[in-house]
Design a protein around this motif. Structure first.
Motif, PDB file in Angstrom:
ATOM      1  N   ALA A   1     -10.105 -41.544   1.513  1.00 25.78           N
ATOM      2  CA  ALA A   1      -8.890 -42.327   1.215  1.00 25.78           C
ATOM      3  C   ALA A   1      -9.018 -43.008  -0.144  1.00 25.78           C
ATOM      4  CB  ALA A   1      -8.660 -43.358   2.313  1.00 25.78           C
ATOM      5  N   LEU A   2     -10.201 -43.562  -0.430  1.00 25.71           N
ATOM      6  CA  LEU A   2     -10.400 -44.204  -1.731  1.00 25.71           C
ATOM      7  C   LEU A   2     -10.347 -43.181  -2.854  1.00 25.71           C
ATOM      8  CD1 LEU A   2     -11.075 -46.681  -3.449  1.00 25.71           C
ATOM      9  CD2 LEU A   2     -13.507 -46.228  -3.008  1.00 25.71           C
ATOM     10  N   LYS A   3     -10.889 -42.007  -2.608  1.00 20.66           N
ATOM     11  CA  LYS A   3     -10.867 -40.962  -3.637  1.00 20.66           C
ATOM     12  C   LYS A   3      -9.436 -40.558  -3.961  1.00 20.66           C
ATOM     13  CE  LYS A   3     -13.176 -36.645  -4.892  1.00 20.66           C
ATOM     14  NZ  LYS A   3     -14.164 -35.625  -4.462  1.00 20.66           N
ATOM     15  N   ARG A   4      -8.594 -40.428  -2.927  1.00 20.38           N
ATOM     16  CA  ARG A   4      -7.187 -40.092  -3.165  1.00 20.38           C
ATOM     17  C   ARG A   4      -6.486 -41.200  -3.945  1.00 20.38           C
ATOM     18  NH1 ARG A   4      -7.684 -38.172   2.248  1.00 20.38           N
ATOM     19  NH2 ARG A   4      -6.783 -40.115   3.043  1.00 20.38           N
TER      20      ARG A   4
ATOM     21  N   LEU B   1     -15.062 -53.293  10.826  1.00 21.91           N
ATOM     22  CA  LEU B   1     -14.506 -54.642  10.957  1.00 21.91           C
ATOM     23  C   LEU B   1     -13.310 -54.652  11.913  1.00 21.91           C
ATOM     24  CD1 LEU B   1     -14.665 -57.597   9.910  1.00 21.91           C
ATOM     25  CD2 LEU B   1     -12.998 -56.926   8.152  1.00 21.91           C
ATOM     26  N   ARG B   2     -13.289 -55.629  12.811  1.00 21.15           N
ATOM     27  CA  ARG B   2     -12.201 -55.759  13.783  1.00 21.15           C
ATOM     28  C   ARG B   2     -11.488 -57.098  13.603  1.00 21.15           C
ATOM     29  NH1 ARG B   2     -12.265 -52.047  17.778  1.00 21.15           N
ATOM     30  NH2 ARG B   2     -11.078 -53.422  19.159  1.00 21.15           N
ATOM     31  N   TRP B   3     -10.213 -57.129  13.966  1.00 20.97           N
ATOM     32  CA  TRP B   3      -9.445 -58.350  13.809  1.00 20.97           C
ATOM     33  C   TRP B   3     -10.015 -59.496  14.629  1.00 20.97           C
ATOM     34  CZ3 TRP B   3      -6.512 -59.011   9.878  1.00 20.97           C
ATOM     35  CH2 TRP B   3      -5.829 -57.941   9.294  1.00 20.97           C
TER      36      TRP B   3
ATOM     37  N   TRP C   1      -8.902 -46.053   9.145  1.00 25.62           N
ATOM     38  CA  TRP C   1      -9.842 -44.931   9.059  1.00 25.62           C
ATOM     39  C   TRP C   1     -11.005 -45.151  10.009  1.00 25.62           C
ATOM     40  CZ3 TRP C   1      -7.981 -47.586   4.746  1.00 25.62           C
ATOM     41  CH2 TRP C   1      -6.919 -46.937   4.085  1.00 25.62           C
ATOM     42  N   ARG C   2     -11.337 -44.144  10.807  1.00 26.56           N
ATOM     43  CA  ARG C   2     -12.311 -44.318  11.860  1.00 26.56           C
ATOM     44  C   ARG C   2     -13.707 -43.806  11.521  1.00 26.56           C
ATOM     45  NH1 ARG C   2     -10.669 -47.734  12.338  1.00 26.56           N
ATOM     46  NH2 ARG C   2     -12.671 -48.246  13.230  1.00 26.56           N
ATOM     47  N   SER C   3     -13.937 -43.370  10.312  1.00 29.14           N
ATOM     48  CA  SER C   3     -15.280 -42.954   9.903  1.00 29.14           C
ATOM     49  C   SER C   3     -15.497 -43.331   8.446  1.00 29.14           C
ATOM     50  CB  SER C   3     -15.475 -41.444  10.083  1.00 29.14           C
ATOM     51  OG  SER C   3     -14.741 -40.721   9.110  1.00 29.14           O
ATOM     52  N   ASP C   4     -16.756 -43.436   8.060  1.00 26.89           N
ATOM     53  CA  ASP C   4     -17.095 -43.762   6.669  1.00 26.89           C
ATOM     54  C   ASP C   4     -16.541 -42.704   5.724  1.00 26.89           C
ATOM     55  OD1 ASP C   4     -18.475 -45.695   8.010  1.00 26.89           O
ATOM     56  OD2 ASP C   4     -20.465 -45.111   7.287  1.00 26.89           O
ATOM     57  N   ASP C   5     -16.702 -41.430   6.099  1.00 29.05           N
ATOM     58  CA  ASP C   5     -16.248 -40.347   5.222  1.00 29.05           C
ATOM     59  C   ASP C   5     -14.737 -40.377   5.055  1.00 29.05           C
ATOM     60  OD1 ASP C   5     -18.785 -39.432   4.746  1.00 29.05           O
ATOM     61  OD2 ASP C   5     -18.726 -37.880   6.287  1.00 29.05           O
TER      62      ASP C   5
ATOM     63  N   ARG D   1     -20.080 -53.062   2.672  1.00 31.63           N
ATOM     64  CA  ARG D   1     -20.403 -51.645   2.610  1.00 31.63           C
ATOM     65  C   ARG D   1     -19.303 -50.893   3.353  1.00 31.63           C
ATOM     66  NH1 ARG D   1     -24.928 -54.654   3.960  1.00 31.63           N
ATOM     67  NH2 ARG D   1     -26.656 -54.541   2.479  1.00 31.63           N
ATOM     68  N   VAL D   2     -19.205 -49.589   3.121  1.00 34.34           N
ATOM     69  CA  VAL D   2     -18.118 -48.833   3.737  1.00 34.34           C
ATOM     70  C   VAL D   2     -18.210 -48.868   5.262  1.00 34.34           C
ATOM     71  CG1 VAL D   2     -19.319 -46.591   3.625  1.00 34.34           C
ATOM     72  CG2 VAL D   2     -16.804 -46.674   3.676  1.00 34.34           C
ATOM     73  N   SER D   3     -19.413 -48.776   5.813  1.00 34.32           N
ATOM     74  CA  SER D   3     -19.555 -48.809   7.273  1.00 34.32           C
ATOM     75  C   SER D   3     -19.136 -50.171   7.828  1.00 34.32           C
ATOM     76  CB  SER D   3     -21.002 -48.503   7.678  1.00 34.32           C
ATOM     77  OG  SER D   3     -21.890 -49.449   7.123  1.00 34.32           O
ATOM     78  N   GLU D   4     -19.395 -51.242   7.071  1.00 28.41           N
ATOM     79  CA  GLU D   4     -19.002 -52.584   7.503  1.00 28.41           C
ATOM     80  C   GLU D   4     -17.481 -52.743   7.473  1.00 28.41           C
ATOM     81  OE1 GLU D   4     -23.071 -54.729   5.767  1.00 28.41           O
ATOM     82  OE2 GLU D   4     -21.203 -54.765   4.619  1.00 28.41           O
ATOM     83  N   ALA D   5     -16.855 -52.175   6.435  1.00 28.21           N
ATOM     84  CA  ALA D   5     -15.400 -52.254   6.326  1.00 28.21           C
ATOM     85  C   ALA D   5     -14.731 -51.465   7.447  1.00 28.21           C
ATOM     86  CB  ALA D   5     -14.942 -51.728   4.958  1.00 28.21           C
TER      87      ALA D   5
END
Length: 305
Positions: free
Chosen positions: A238-241, A182-184, A229-233, A175-179
């Motif tokens: 970024a994906l929309k662009r 996610l940390r290295w 990117w630091r937020s879901d929105d 999900r977008v929040s999971e992505a």
């Protein structure tokens, strides 16, 4: 604050907030009740809390639009008529909201009224009594996945960071929040596993598929967020662009997860495998990907000469 108040103090403070139209205090009351007595408890999703707060604000705007304020507003909320909940939901339908959105607001306002009942203010919950809105559109027809060629075009047009964004959804099924979260430190390329924080703050170990593994290997760092990117929105924008550059219709980030489930089902024909990879709590949720897989097969068969 609310946890240390007596029942009389809770009631007095909530009534005062109603009379003053003090939504901040009322929303604080709802959030406290959700985190204390709600099913998710302290792990209530920030996204859920944000959408619930928005729903309550919309409800009060509707009441105030009918000229209710002060004591009249407090009485209307604390002593709701039997039609209040259903009337507001029908208003939302008239405004053009889809059934899923209407039902989401019904759940939010039901939670708000449960908090008012706990505070000793409301006598009943008019939204628990209001009927849910039946959606005539099957779930599998909504938020359709990106198609195979569309994902290929996205990856071809993507920067390295955007490529990770796409593959975390399209292959990892995140999900977008999971992505975004996610940390290295939680990516183990040797074991081909990543630890993600999912719905309800649940942690899970997710298999890293081949293409995603290669992209992660190329971008590998010791620590910190995997994505910039630091937020879901921000990630969705970024994906929309990227979609605009690649000439792909933007279907939202979750459609990448839908693509992952559909592609996996078409390849394996195994619902259980799809459910495990996407971490579904129940198999009923996973059947949507079988529907999409069957729909694609039908289109292929109809196109045969």
């Amino acid at each position: 604050m609310w946890a240390v108040l007596s029942k009389d103090e809770r009631r007095g403070r909530a009534l005062e907030a109603l009379r003053k139209g003090d939504l901040r205090t009322l929303l604080d009351l709802m959030e406290h009740h959700l985190r204390t007595w709600g099913r998710a408890g302290a792990k209530a999703s920030p996204n859920t809390l944000r959408s619930y707060r928005s729903a309550v604000r919309g409800f009060f705007a509707w009441l105030q639009g009918m000229g209710l304020e002060g004591e009249a507003l407090a009485q209307a909320v604390a002593h709701p008529s039997e039609d209040l909940g259903a009337a507001y939901l029908r208003h939302l339908e008239d405004e053009g909201l889809k059934p899923a959105s209407v039902n989401q607001r019904r759940a939010a306002l039901g939670a708000f009224y449960e908090a008012l009942k706990w505070a000793g203010v409301a006598e009943r919950n008019p939204f628990s009594e209001a009927p849910t809105r039946r959606d005539p559109v099957p779930k599998w027809e909504k938020r359709r996945p990106y198609e195979e060629g569309e994902v290929a075009r996205l990856l071809e047009a993507a920067t390295p960071e955007e490529r990770l964004l796409v593959l975390l959804g399209a292959q990892g099924g995140l999900r977008v929040s999971e992505a975004v979260g996610l940390r290295w430190e939680n990516v183990d390329l040797e074991a081909r596993r990543m630890r993600v924080v999912g719905k309800g703050r649940k942690e899970a170990s997710v298999l890293i598929p081949g293409g995603l593994a290669r992209a992660l290997e190329e971008a590998k760092k010791e620590e910190g967020p995997v994505l910039p990117w630091r937020s879901d929105d921000a990630a969705r924008r970024a994906l929309k662009r990227l979609c605009q550059r690649a000439g792909v219709p933007y279907r939202g980030y979750h459609a990448l997860r839908h693509y992952c489930g559909t592609h996996l089902y078409r390849s394996t024909r195994d619902i259980q495998t799809v459910a495990r990879h996407l971490r579904h709590s129940g198999i009923a949720t996973t059947t949507i990907y079988a529907k999409w897989g069957e729909e694609e097969a039908r289109r292929v068969l109809e196109a045969w000469g």
